[in-house]
Design a protein around this motif. Structure first.
Motif, PDB file in Angstrom:
ATOM      1  N   LEU A  75      10.508   3.223  -0.111  1.00 49.35           N
ATOM      2  CA  LEU A  75       9.260   2.670   0.438  1.00 49.35           C
ATOM      3  C   LEU A  75       9.268   1.147   0.540  1.00 49.35           C
ATOM      4  N   VAL A  76      10.400   0.501   0.249  1.00 47.37           N
ATOM      5  CA  VAL A  76      10.418  -0.960   0.204  1.00 47.37           C
ATOM      6  C   VAL A  76      10.046  -1.585   1.549  1.00 47.37           C
ATOM      7  N   ARG A  77      10.458  -1.000   2.657  1.00 43.54           N
ATOM      8  CA  ARG A  77      10.091  -1.541   3.974  1.00 43.54           C
ATOM      9  C   ARG A  77       8.574  -1.468   4.169  1.00 43.54           C
ATOM     10  N   ALA A  78       7.971  -0.368   3.795  1.00 44.28           N
ATOM     11  CA  ALA A  78       6.513  -0.224   3.909  1.00 44.28           C
ATOM     12  C   ALA A  78       5.795  -1.216   3.000  1.00 44.28           C
ATOM     13  N   VAL A  79       6.331  -1.446   1.799  1.00 44.04           N
ATOM     14  CA  VAL A  79       5.728  -2.417   0.878  1.00 44.04           C
ATOM     15  C   VAL A  79       5.690  -3.786   1.538  1.00 44.04           C
ATOM     16  N   ASP A  80       6.803  -4.198   2.101  1.00 49.62           N
ATOM     17  CA  ASP A  80       6.862  -5.508   2.735  1.00 49.62           C
ATOM     18  C   ASP A  80       5.960  -5.558   3.966  1.00 49.62           C
ATOM     19  N   TRP A  81       6.069  -4.577   4.834  1.00 44.99           N
ATOM     20  CA  TRP A  81       5.310  -4.550   6.091  1.00 44.99           C
ATOM     21  C   TRP A  81       3.807  -4.517   5.836  1.00 44.99           C
ATOM     22  N   CYS A  82       3.367  -3.712   4.887  1.00 45.28           N
ATOM     23  CA  CYS A  82       1.934  -3.609   4.584  1.00 45.28           C
ATOM     24  C   CYS A  82       1.397  -4.874   3.922  1.00 45.28           C
ATOM     25  N   GLY A  83       2.299  -5.724   3.436  1.00 46.45           N
ATOM     26  CA  GLY A  83       1.888  -6.982   2.843  1.00 46.45           C
ATOM     27  C   GLY A  83       1.759  -8.119   3.842  1.00 46.45           C
ATOM     28  N   VAL A  84       2.306  -7.934   5.027  1.00 47.63           N
ATOM     29  CA  VAL A  84       2.245  -8.994   6.043  1.00 47.63           C
ATOM     30  C   VAL A  84       1.461  -8.604   7.292  1.00 47.63           C
ATOM     31  N   ARG A  85       0.987  -7.391   7.349  1.00 49.61           N
ATOM     32  CA  ARG A  85       0.175  -6.917   8.482  1.00 49.61           C
ATOM     33  C   ARG A  85      -1.232  -6.597   7.992  1.00 49.61           C
ATOM     34  N   SER A  86      -2.195  -6.674   8.885  1.00 47.45           N
ATOM     35  CA  SER A  86      -3.580  -6.390   8.527  1.00 47.45           C
ATOM     36  C   SER A  86      -4.018  -5.034   9.059  1.00 47.45           C
ATOM     37  N   ARG A  88      -6.911  -4.462   9.888  1.00 41.68           N
ATOM     38  CA  ARG A  88      -7.906  -4.711  10.950  1.00 41.68           C
ATOM     39  C   ARG A  88      -7.315  -4.415  12.325  1.00 41.68           C
ATOM     40  N   GLU A  89      -6.021  -4.722  12.485  1.00 41.00           N
ATOM     41  CA  GLU A  89      -5.369  -4.565  13.790  1.00 41.00           C
ATOM     42  C   GLU A  89      -4.551  -3.288  13.930  1.00 41.00           C
ATOM     43  N   GLN A  90      -4.075  -2.736  12.814  1.00 38.43           N
ATOM     44  CA  GLN A  90      -3.169  -1.599  12.898  1.00 38.43           C
ATOM     45  C   GLN A  90      -3.449  -0.568  11.820  1.00 38.43           C
ATOM     46  N   ASP A  91      -3.193   0.678  12.164  1.00 35.85           N
ATOM     47  CA  ASP A  91      -3.238   1.756  11.191  1.00 35.85           C
ATOM     48  C   ASP A  91      -1.902   1.727  10.460  1.00 35.85           C
ATOM     49  N   LYS A  92      -1.893   1.249   9.237  1.00 35.24           N
ATOM     50  CA  LYS A  92      -0.653   1.068   8.500  1.00 35.24           C
ATOM     51  C   LYS A  92       0.020   2.396   8.157  1.00 35.24           C
ATOM     52  N   PHE A  93      -0.770   3.419   7.875  1.00 32.60           N
ATOM     53  CA  PHE A  93      -0.189   4.730   7.599  1.00 32.60           C
ATOM     54  C   PHE A  93       0.598   5.213   8.811  1.00 32.60           C
ATOM     55  N   GLU A  94      -0.033   5.144   9.973  1.00 31.58           N
ATOM     56  CA  GLU A  94       0.611   5.606  11.204  1.00 31.58           C
ATOM     57  C   GLU A  94       1.838   4.756  11.536  1.00 31.58           C
ATOM     58  N   ALA A  95       1.694   3.447  11.454  1.00 30.15           N
ATOM     59  CA  ALA A  95       2.791   2.542  11.808  1.00 30.15           C
ATOM     60  C   ALA A  95       4.021   2.747  10.937  1.00 30.15           C
ATOM     61  N   MET A  96       3.831   3.101   9.681  1.00 27.39           N
ATOM     62  CA  MET A  96       4.941   3.282   8.747  1.00 27.39           C
ATOM     63  C   MET A  96       5.353   4.748   8.584  1.00 27.39           C
ATOM     64  N   GLY A  97       4.691   5.651   9.306  1.00 24.37           N
ATOM     65  CA  GLY A  97       5.016   7.073   9.203  1.00 24.37           C
ATOM     66  C   GLY A  97       4.659   7.653   7.849  1.00 24.37           C
ATOM     67  N   LEU A  98       3.580   7.137   7.246  1.00 22.20           N
ATOM     68  CA  LEU A  98       3.142   7.580   5.924  1.00 22.20           C
ATOM     69  C   LEU A  98       1.937   8.505   6.037  1.00 22.20           C
ATOM     70  N   HIS A  99       1.606   9.163   4.939  1.00 25.77           N
ATOM     71  CA  HIS A  99       0.541  10.159   4.960  1.00 25.77           C
ATOM     72  C   HIS A  99      -0.455   9.942   3.826  1.00 25.77           C
ATOM     73  N   ALA A 100      -1.739   9.982   4.181  1.00 23.90           N
ATOM     74  CA  ALA A 100      -2.818   9.882   3.197  1.00 23.90           C
ATOM     75  C   ALA A 100      -3.199  11.293   2.757  1.00 23.90           C
ATOM     76  N   ALA A 101      -3.489  11.430   1.480  1.00 29.59           N
ATOM     77  CA  ALA A 101      -3.934  12.709   0.923  1.00 29.59           C
ATOM     78  C   ALA A 101      -5.127  12.427   0.022  1.00 29.59           C
ATOM     79  N   PRO A 102      -5.984  13.413  -0.186  1.00 26.00           N
ATOM     80  CA  PRO A 102      -7.108  13.184  -1.109  1.00 26.00           C
ATOM     81  C   PRO A 102      -6.618  13.116  -2.553  1.00 26.00           C
ATOM     82  N   GLY A 103      -7.272  12.302  -3.350  1.00 28.18           N
ATOM     83  CA  GLY A 103      -6.959  12.255  -4.763  1.00 28.18           C
ATOM     84  C   GLY A 103      -7.372  13.554  -5.433  1.00 28.18           C
ATOM     85  N   SER A 104      -6.881  13.796  -6.634  1.00 32.30           N
ATOM     86  CA  SER A 104      -7.232  15.025  -7.348  1.00 32.30           C
ATOM     87  C   SER A 104      -8.622  14.941  -7.974  1.00 32.30           C
TER      88      SER A 104
END
Length: 191
Positions: A75-86, A88-104
């Protein structure tokens, strides 16, 4: 050893860069946070520091919830990318091919499905400090990938291949140097 004296700085390194998820399941966001820490055992509490101008700041402040997702080497690329992008302009989950799930426990708060360990956090206090505000939060639940457990159910965090951040660089964690209490443990006598 000769040392130079520098002005005060935030050189407490290395530190864990974490992916903090916030917002809603319908519109989740990720922010990379370098300033996070454990602050209490009972109750289990952590802190994150966020600049008020960051997009995630109001998402966390309004919902009162966030999740700290521990990142791995993959996940290191996503860590870096999500730290330099906002967000407000982009869906970070979609841009990085990541998935949100509900917490337990905090089921309205997104966790990062790709993270092997997520801490679901409920904000208890926000302390303005200057450039950042400190969010104190109680850990409502820890979501742990079963692949990190040994046959007895013990957590083997070394299996996760977690990363650290040190003075501008992302690093893989290395070899074990000792185990808690090893310096005072009595040695077994050989018979």
């Amino acid at each position: 050893m000769s040392k130079q004296s520098w002005k005060g700085s935030t050189l407490l390194n290395p530190e864990p860069p974490v992916l903090v998820s916030c917002g809603s399941l319908e519109k989740p966001n990720l922010i990379t946070i370098g300033w996070t820490g454990t602050i209490c055992t009972q109750p289990s509490m952590v802190s994150i520091s966020v600049r008020p101008e960051r997009y995630s700041y109001n998402l966390i402040k309004e919902s009162g919830e966030f999740a700290i997702n521990l990142p791995t080497e993959s996940l290191v690329r996503a860590v870096d990318w999500c730290g330099v992008r906002s967000g407000r302009e982009q869906d970070k989950f979609e841009a990085m091919g990541l998935h949100a799930a509900p917490g337990s426990v905090l089921t309205g708060c997104p966790i990062l499905e790709e993270s092997p360990l997520s801490l679901e956090c409920r904000v208890t206090q926000v302390i303005p400090l200057g450039s950042h505000d400190l969010f104190l939060a109680e850990v409502a639940a820890c979501d742990v990938d079963e692949a990190l457990l040994d046959e007895t159910g013990k957590l083997c965090l070394s299996r996760a291949k977690l990363i650290v951040y040190s003075h501008g660089e992302y690093l893989a964690l290395g070899r074990r140097l000792g185990k808690f209490g090893f310096s005072v443990r009595k040695k077994k006598k050989r018979g």
